[in-house]
Design a protein around this motif. Structure first.
Motif, PDB file in Angstrom:
ATOM      1  N   ILE A 146       0.848  -1.189   0.000  1.00  0.00           N
ATOM      2  CA  ILE A 146       0.000   0.000   0.000  1.00  0.00           C
ATOM      3  C   ILE A 146       0.887   1.244   0.000  1.00  0.00           C
ATOM      4  CG2 ILE A 146      -1.907   1.162   1.184  1.00  0.00           C
ATOM      5  CD1 ILE A 146      -2.533  -1.680   0.172  1.00  0.00           C
ATOM      6  N   THR A 147       0.423   2.319  -0.618  1.00  0.00           N
ATOM      7  CA  THR A 147       1.153   3.581  -0.622  1.00  0.00           C
ATOM      8  C   THR A 147       0.328   4.653   0.093  1.00  0.00           C
ATOM      9  OG1 THR A 147       0.202   4.402  -2.695  1.00  0.00           O
ATOM     10  CG2 THR A 147       2.114   2.967  -2.868  1.00  0.00           C
ATOM     11  N   GLY A 148       1.012   5.728   0.526  1.00  0.00           N
ATOM     12  CA  GLY A 148       0.261   6.833   1.091  1.00  0.00           C
ATOM     13  C   GLY A 148       0.865   7.427   2.341  1.00  0.00           C
ATOM     14  N   PHE A 149      -0.018   7.929   3.218  1.00  0.00           N
ATOM     15  CA  PHE A 149       0.391   8.656   4.412  1.00  0.00           C
ATOM     16  C   PHE A 149      -0.260   8.042   5.660  1.00  0.00           C
ATOM     17  CE2 PHE A 149       0.736  11.806   1.016  1.00  0.00           C
ATOM     18  CZ  PHE A 149       1.991  12.359   1.265  1.00  0.00           C
ATOM     19  N   VAL A 150       0.505   8.026   6.746  1.00  0.00           N
ATOM     20  CA  VAL A 150       0.016   7.584   8.057  1.00  0.00           C
ATOM     21  C   VAL A 150       0.413   8.622   9.089  1.00  0.00           C
ATOM     22  CG1 VAL A 150       0.361   5.912   9.917  1.00  0.00           C
ATOM     23  CG2 VAL A 150      -0.011   5.118   7.580  1.00  0.00           C
ATOM     24  N   GLY A 151      -0.492   8.896  10.028  1.00  0.00           N
ATOM     25  CA  GLY A 151      -0.192   9.871  11.069  1.00  0.00           C
ATOM     26  C   GLY A 151      -0.326   9.313  12.462  1.00  0.00           C
ATOM     27  N   LYS A 152       0.667   9.596  13.295  1.00  0.00           N
ATOM     28  CA  LYS A 152       0.527   9.368  14.732  1.00  0.00           C
ATOM     29  C   LYS A 152      -0.433  10.420  15.262  1.00  0.00           C
ATOM     30  CE  LYS A 152       2.532  10.429  19.143  1.00  0.00           C
ATOM     31  NZ  LYS A 152       1.198  10.915  19.536  1.00  0.00           N
ATOM     32  N   VAL A 153      -1.495  10.010  15.901  1.00  0.00           N
ATOM     33  CA  VAL A 153      -2.508  10.937  16.391  1.00  0.00           C
ATOM     34  C   VAL A 153      -1.950  11.762  17.547  1.00  0.00           C
ATOM     35  CG1 VAL A 153      -4.689  11.052  17.661  1.00  0.00           C
ATOM     36  CG2 VAL A 153      -4.520   9.674  15.581  1.00  0.00           C
ATOM     37  N   ASN A 154      -2.265  13.054  17.545  1.00  0.00           N
ATOM     38  CA  ASN A 154      -1.947  13.944  18.666  1.00  0.00           C
ATOM     39  C   ASN A 154      -3.228  14.298  19.400  1.00  0.00           C
ATOM     40  OD1 ASN A 154       0.181  14.994  16.298  1.00  0.00           O
ATOM     41  ND2 ASN A 154       1.089  14.730  18.311  1.00  0.00           N
ATOM     42  N   MET A 155      -3.214  14.113  20.717  1.00  0.00           N
ATOM     43  CA  MET A 155      -4.376  14.479  21.533  1.00  0.00           C
ATOM     44  C   MET A 155      -3.922  14.630  22.986  1.00  0.00           C
ATOM     45  SD  MET A 155      -6.439  10.829  21.054  1.00  0.00           S
ATOM     46  CE  MET A 155      -7.718  11.224  22.242  1.00  0.00           C
ATOM     47  N   ASP A 156      -3.848  15.872  23.451  1.00  0.00           N
ATOM     48  CA  ASP A 156      -3.364  16.123  24.811  1.00  0.00           C
ATOM     49  C   ASP A 156      -4.443  16.709  25.718  1.00  0.00           C
ATOM     50  OD1 ASP A 156      -3.418  18.607  23.554  1.00  0.00           O
ATOM     51  OD2 ASP A 156      -1.577  19.319  24.510  1.00  0.00           O
ATOM     52  N   ARG A 157      -5.709  16.645  25.300  1.00  0.00           N
ATOM     53  CA  ARG A 157      -6.810  17.040  26.178  1.00  0.00           C
ATOM     54  C   ARG A 157      -8.096  16.372  25.685  1.00  0.00           C
ATOM     55  NH1 ARG A 157      -8.221  23.378  24.592  1.00  0.00           N
ATOM     56  NH2 ARG A 157      -8.621  23.009  22.379  1.00  0.00           N
ATOM     57  N   ASN A 158      -9.086  16.332  26.576  1.00  0.00           N
ATOM     58  CA  ASN A 158     -10.409  15.800  26.226  1.00  0.00           C
ATOM     59  C   ASN A 158     -10.317  14.416  25.592  1.00  0.00           C
ATOM     60  OD1 ASN A 158     -11.776  18.150  27.118  1.00  0.00           O
ATOM     61  ND2 ASN A 158     -11.289  19.178  25.185  1.00  0.00           N
ATOM     62  N   SER A 159      -9.486  13.558  26.178  1.00  0.00           N
ATOM     63  CA  SER A 159      -9.365  12.191  25.674  1.00  0.00           C
ATOM     64  C   SER A 159     -10.061  11.249  26.638  1.00  0.00           C
ATOM     65  CB  SER A 159      -7.890  11.841  25.481  1.00  0.00           C
ATOM     66  OG  SER A 159      -7.148  12.068  26.666  1.00  0.00           O
ATOM     67  N   ALA A 160      -9.368  10.228  27.076  1.00  0.00           N
ATOM     68  CA  ALA A 160      -9.939   9.259  28.026  1.00  0.00           C
ATOM     69  C   ALA A 160      -8.942   9.092  29.162  1.00  0.00           C
ATOM     70  CB  ALA A 160     -10.214   7.936  27.338  1.00  0.00           C
ATOM     71  N   PRO A 161      -9.015   9.931  30.197  1.00  0.00           N
ATOM     72  CA  PRO A 161      -8.026   9.899  31.273  1.00  0.00           C
ATOM     73  C   PRO A 161      -7.856   8.502  31.872  1.00  0.00           C
ATOM     74  CG  PRO A 161      -9.441  11.816  31.492  1.00  0.00           C
ATOM     75  CD  PRO A 161     -10.027  10.970  30.394  1.00  0.00           C
ATOM     76  N   GLY A 162      -6.600   8.117  32.035  1.00  0.00           N
ATOM     77  CA  GLY A 162      -6.301   6.797  32.571  1.00  0.00           C
ATOM     78  C   GLY A 162      -6.381   5.685  31.558  1.00  0.00           C
ATOM     79  N   LEU A 163      -6.860   6.000  30.372  1.00  0.00           N
ATOM     80  CA  LEU A 163      -7.043   4.983  29.344  1.00  0.00           C
ATOM     81  C   LEU A 163      -6.311   5.362  28.062  1.00  0.00           C
ATOM     82  CD1 LEU A 163      -8.610   2.342  28.642  1.00  0.00           C
ATOM     83  CD2 LEU A 163     -10.426   3.803  27.742  1.00  0.00           C
ATOM     84  N   LEU A 164      -6.575   6.543  27.567  1.00  0.00           N
ATOM     85  CA  LEU A 164      -5.982   7.005  26.315  1.00  0.00           C
ATOM     86  C   LEU A 164      -5.708   8.491  26.458  1.00  0.00           C
ATOM     87  CD1 LEU A 164      -5.389   5.962  23.348  1.00  0.00           C
ATOM     88  CD2 LEU A 164      -7.537   7.053  22.728  1.00  0.00           C
ATOM     89  N   GLN A 165      -4.477   8.827  26.842  1.00  0.00           N
ATOM     90  CA  GLN A 165      -4.137  10.224  27.038  1.00  0.00           C
ATOM     91  C   GLN A 165      -2.630  10.407  26.941  1.00  0.00           C
ATOM     92  OE1 GLN A 165      -5.169  11.492  31.038  1.00  0.00           O
ATOM     93  NE2 GLN A 165      -4.183   9.732  31.985  1.00  0.00           N
ATOM     94  N   GLU A 166      -2.213  11.634  26.618  1.00  0.00           N
ATOM     95  CA  GLU A 166      -0.810  12.006  26.627  1.00  0.00           C
ATOM     96  C   GLU A 166      -0.721  13.467  27.034  1.00  0.00           C
ATOM     97  OE1 GLU A 166       0.786  11.544  22.664  1.00  0.00           O
ATOM     98  OE2 GLU A 166      -0.750  12.813  21.759  1.00  0.00           O
ATOM     99  N   THR A 167       0.368  13.817  27.703  1.00  0.00           N
ATOM    100  CA  THR A 167       0.581  15.214  28.040  1.00  0.00           C
ATOM    101  C   THR A 167       1.090  15.947  26.798  1.00  0.00           C
ATOM    102  OG1 THR A 167       2.897  14.923  28.667  1.00  0.00           O
ATOM    103  CG2 THR A 167       1.228  14.534  30.381  1.00  0.00           C
ATOM    104  N   THR A 168       1.069  17.269  26.885  1.00  0.00           N
ATOM    105  CA  THR A 168       1.576  18.057  25.761  1.00  0.00           C
ATOM    106  C   THR A 168       3.031  17.710  25.477  1.00  0.00           C
ATOM    107  OG1 THR A 168       0.075  19.849  26.369  1.00  0.00           O
ATOM    108  CG2 THR A 168       1.887  20.395  24.861  1.00  0.00           C
ATOM    109  N   GLU A 169       3.833  17.615  26.516  1.00  0.00           N
ATOM    110  CA  GLU A 169       5.242  17.298  26.323  1.00  0.00           C
ATOM    111  C   GLU A 169       5.424  15.897  25.751  1.00  0.00           C
ATOM    112  OE1 GLU A 169       9.079  17.400  25.788  1.00  0.00           O
ATOM    113  OE2 GLU A 169       7.820  19.144  26.256  1.00  0.00           O
ATOM    114  N   GLU A 170       4.642  14.934  26.233  1.00  0.00           N
ATOM    115  CA  GLU A 170       4.719  13.577  25.660  1.00  0.00           C
ATOM    116  C   GLU A 170       4.348  13.585  24.182  1.00  0.00           C
ATOM    117  OE1 GLU A 170       3.605  10.753  29.526  1.00  0.00           O
ATOM    118  OE2 GLU A 170       2.020  11.619  28.279  1.00  0.00           O
ATOM    119  N   SER A 171       3.313  14.318  23.847  1.00  0.00           N
ATOM    120  CA  SER A 171       2.869  14.356  22.450  1.00  0.00           C
ATOM    121  C   SER A 171       3.948  14.954  21.551  1.00  0.00           C
ATOM    122  CB  SER A 171       1.580  15.171  22.341  1.00  0.00           C
ATOM    123  OG  SER A 171       1.005  15.042  21.068  1.00  0.00           O
ATOM    124  N   ARG A 172       4.577  16.020  21.995  1.00  0.00           N
ATOM    125  CA  ARG A 172       5.665  16.618  21.223  1.00  0.00           C
ATOM    126  C   ARG A 172       6.827  15.643  21.068  1.00  0.00           C
ATOM    127  NH1 ARG A 172       5.758  22.225  24.692  1.00  0.00           N
ATOM    128  NH2 ARG A 172       4.200  23.406  23.512  1.00  0.00           N
TER     129      ARG A 172
END
Length: 420
Positions: A146-172
């Motif tokens: 397959i060809t194309g583009f893939v992105g690592k998702v960035n989300m440092d607020r309004n996610s799922a605390p304790g389940l799916l979250q990252e801090t701003t510094e972690e995301s960077r």
């Protein structure tokens, strides 16, 4: 020099609403690059091997410009909820599982093979926020051709605390680690992916905008999908009169930008897309499943907005872009019943699913000489024949109805990646 010659009933989409058809034609590529479609094989190819597919259709492969890879196991689940509730109840808990690299490998290998078997050879895809899982996804797509583009998702607020979250510094930090690690993939490239405005702080968006400018990276996200989402964006960015301005003020609004849905984009927002060259990705099945609505696709096309198609798995419940093409036609007819607007024809929707998607990758429409070979061989010989059908009619029927094992072979960037 390698030569690929495919013989069959050739159909391509050189312009919106137009089909070029050649019965028993020859599609020729040299070193994976299309030389042309010919009614008779040119003398210079005499003696070259020909793959004769009989009366099968030889079509452009399809492009899926919006799907969420980690949601692949979720297809068909939770379709009784609107967008924001569905994200919290189903999407976020499922995406949290990709902290496990073994789980990511299992799912992404299946997804990549399924894409090839569906005839989808170009993608723009969201991963989860997990760097290692994103690299696994890119690796499996490469293996599948397959060809194309893939992105690592960035989300440092309004996610799922304790389940799916990252801090701003972690995301960077993780975004930079991901970009460093994925440089050697030849056919799958990185695309910056702020999930959507409510999930990214101003600091993170500033970082992503600077990164896009410094490294010349494309970006993908969501826009005006759902009215509750739009109200949320207005509260978060009171300085922005419209949703799109919350991307533009960070430098993520240009000809390399993909914006999915745009269901409620008004004339001003559509003009902003047109004037900046942003591509709107229409996701008809997801828009219906998650009760988002029916965008004004025909109006956008008349106004000069670039439009392509996406499956939006798993808000969309089907991976095949044949179904997205059919869904685009149905969605436009539903819109017509509301406001009398023109609906999309099958040739128009087929263009959106093939040539319009390929345009994002810099290619000319149809089987144009100079394009990389992206093609499908599709059989329809087992379908009932009510009367002799033209090639255009055969394509139309296969958009809505395909026999078991219809896709016989698939080429991506000049390589055969699937054969039944």
């Amino acid at each position: 020099m390698s030569i690929t010659i495919l013989k069959g009933d050739v159909v391509s989409a050189p312009a919106l609403g137009q089909l070029d058809t050649t019965e028993q034609g020859y599609l020729v590529a040299e070193d994976g690059v299309i030389q042309g479609v010919f009614p008779a094989l040119p003398e210079r190819y005499a003696g070259a091997p020909v793959e004769d597919w009989g009366r099968a259709l030889i079509l452009q492969s399809l492009a899926d410009l919006h799907l969420h890879a980690p949601q692949y196991p979720l297809m068909g689940t939770g379709m009784d909820l609107p967008l924001l509730e569905w994200l919290n109840a189903y999407a976020f808990p499922t995406e949290a599982r990709y902290a496990d690299p073994d789980y990511a490998r299992e799912v992404y290998r299946l997804l990549s093979r399924d894409l090839a078997a569906c005839g989808t050879t170009r993608v723009c895809m969201f991963s989860s926020l997990h760097t290692d899982a994103t690299l696994i996804l890119m690796e499996e797509l490469e293996k599948a051709g397959i060809t194309g583009f893939v992105g690592k998702v960035n989300m440092d607020r309004n996610s799922a605390p304790g389940l799916l979250q990252e801090t701003t510094e972690e995301s960077r930090r993780e975004t930079l680690r991901w970009l460093e690690a994925c440089q050697d993939f030849p056919h799958i490239k990185p695309i910056l992916t702020p999930r959507f405005i409510p999930s990214c702080t101003d600091g993170l968006m500033t970082f992503l905008g600077k990164l896009a400018q410094e490294r010349g990276l494309p970006a993908q996200s969501h826009l005006s999908e759902n009215r509750a989402e739009m109200d949320w964006v207005r509260r978060l960015h009171p300085d922005c009169a419209q949703y799109w301005e919350a991307y533009a003020k960070y430098g993520l609004w240009n000809e390399r930008t993909l914006m999915a849905h745009c269901v409620w984009s008004d004339q001003r927002e559509r003009a902003a897309m047109r004037d900046s060259g942003v591509t709107m990705v229409h996701c008809p099945d997801s828009n219906l499943n998650l009760c988002s609505g029916f965008p004004q696709v025909q109006v956008m096309l008349r106004e000069g907005v670039k439009v392509a198609l996406g499956s939006d798995v798993a808000g969309g419940d089907r991976l095949s872009m044949f179904d997205a093409v059919a869904g685009a036609v149905r969605s436009s007819k539903a819109r017509r019943m509301v406001d009398g607007a023109d609906f999309l024809t099958v040739p128009e929707a087929w263009y959106l699913g093939t040539s319009a998607g390929a345009a994002y990758f810099g290619e000319a429409p149809g089987f144009a000489p100079g394009n990389a070979l992206h093609a499908i061989v599709l059989s329809d010989d087992q379908l009932p024949q009510p009367h002799p059908l033209s090639l255009s009619e055969r394509l139309e029927r296969c958009v809505y109805r395909r026999q078991p094992g219809a896709i016989r072979a698939v080429w991506s960037a000049g390589r055969k990646i699937y054969e039944a």
